[in-house]
Design an enzyme around this catalytic site. Sequence first.
Site, mmCIF file in Angstrom:
data_model
loop_
_atom_site.group_PDB
_atom_site.id
_atom_site.type_symbol
_atom_site.label_atom_id
_atom_site.label_comp_id
_atom_site.label_asym_id
_atom_site.label_seq_id
_atom_site.Cartn_x
_atom_site.Cartn_y
_atom_site.Cartn_z
ATOM 1 N N SER A 131 24.406 11.238 13.765
ATOM 2 C CA SER A 131 23.739 10.125 13.095
ATOM 3 C C SER A 131 22.458 9.754 13.848
ATOM 4 C CB SER A 131 24.704 8.952 12.971
ATOM 5 O OG SER A 131 24.210 7.981 12.072
ATOM 6 N N ASP A 257 28.635 11.740 2.397
ATOM 7 C CA ASP A 257 28.015 10.817 3.346
ATOM 8 C C ASP A 257 27.179 9.785 2.585
ATOM 9 O OD1 ASP A 257 26.633 9.526 5.405
ATOM 10 O OD2 ASP A 257 26.479 11.357 6.597
ATOM 11 N N HIS A 285 30.676 9.749 6.751
ATOM 12 C CA HIS A 285 29.858 9.485 7.931
ATOM 13 C C HIS A 285 30.747 9.056 9.091
ATOM 14 C CE1 HIS A 285 25.730 9.022 9.421
ATOM 15 N NE2 HIS A 285 26.229 8.061 10.201
#
Length: 307
Positions: A131, A257, A285
């Site tokens: 991320s 995601d 995610h």
Amino acid sequence: MGPGPAREESVAVSEESFAHLPSGLDLCHQTFGHPEDEPVLLVMGLGGPMTWWPEAFCVQLAARGFHVIRFDNRDTGRSTKLRHHRVSRTDIVKAYLGRGSAPYGLDDLADDAAALLDHLGIDSAHVVGVSMGGMIAQTLAVEHADRVRSLTSIMSTTGRRRVGWIHPLVMRTMLAPAGRTRPEYAELSVRNGKAVASPAFPTPDDVAHARALETYDRGWIASGVSRHMLAVLTQPDRTERLGAVTVPTQVIHGSKDLLVHRSGGRATAAAIDGAELLEIAGMGHDLPAQLYGTFVDAIAATAARAR
């Protein structure tokens, strides 16, 4: 030394310690495995302490013959908090609309990672980021190219606003209050985490709750999350500069995601010559325990390409 057969029973785990950086920041870090093995630097994402790289994952990676390093980014965990930089919800909305600024950027976070390697006496490492950590890892590969042996970018993006976007409903969740007390924080973390979690690889509520309590106890502060958010929202478009990355690169993204749309992963892979893209059906995610083996295999294969 190259990675050998798995040896989880002999993995050494260090105590947590601090690196005092030239910038004046202190970064808390921990290592797994043998120092003579190839180093892997794990870079966590927005608001996450190093324990979001679970010990079981780090041990599994170290058992493949790597010296694994995890650390708390600035403003997370036990590392330095920059409370004097105040951030309001208005600041975040402005940045989301492309009109804001940030107390620090991804380049500063990449400099922190490079300084940590200096502290540890490591010239270069295989760098893995998730991320926001993937954005930091990409920035490290661009601005400190000699420090990166290979790059693994997980559920991340290039900074181009037309890709890797946040689903509007998730943005509302990101801006929602995180709770005023330890129990409230844990309860809301479990609830909000489900908005971005992997539908095909669910995490039990008790596991998510325990992680939330650990996160809070390590030194979670809402303003730190906000400063991270500003760094992400004001990041530059790295697409052109990623074209200069020559190290073996693996990009991993989930098909479900909602926090960073999978177009971000595809754009990252397209920007780096020779990058390999792994899209995982049903992954959201997060880093589900069911996929640790998949992640470790991909990191090890990418490191092998670097040799």
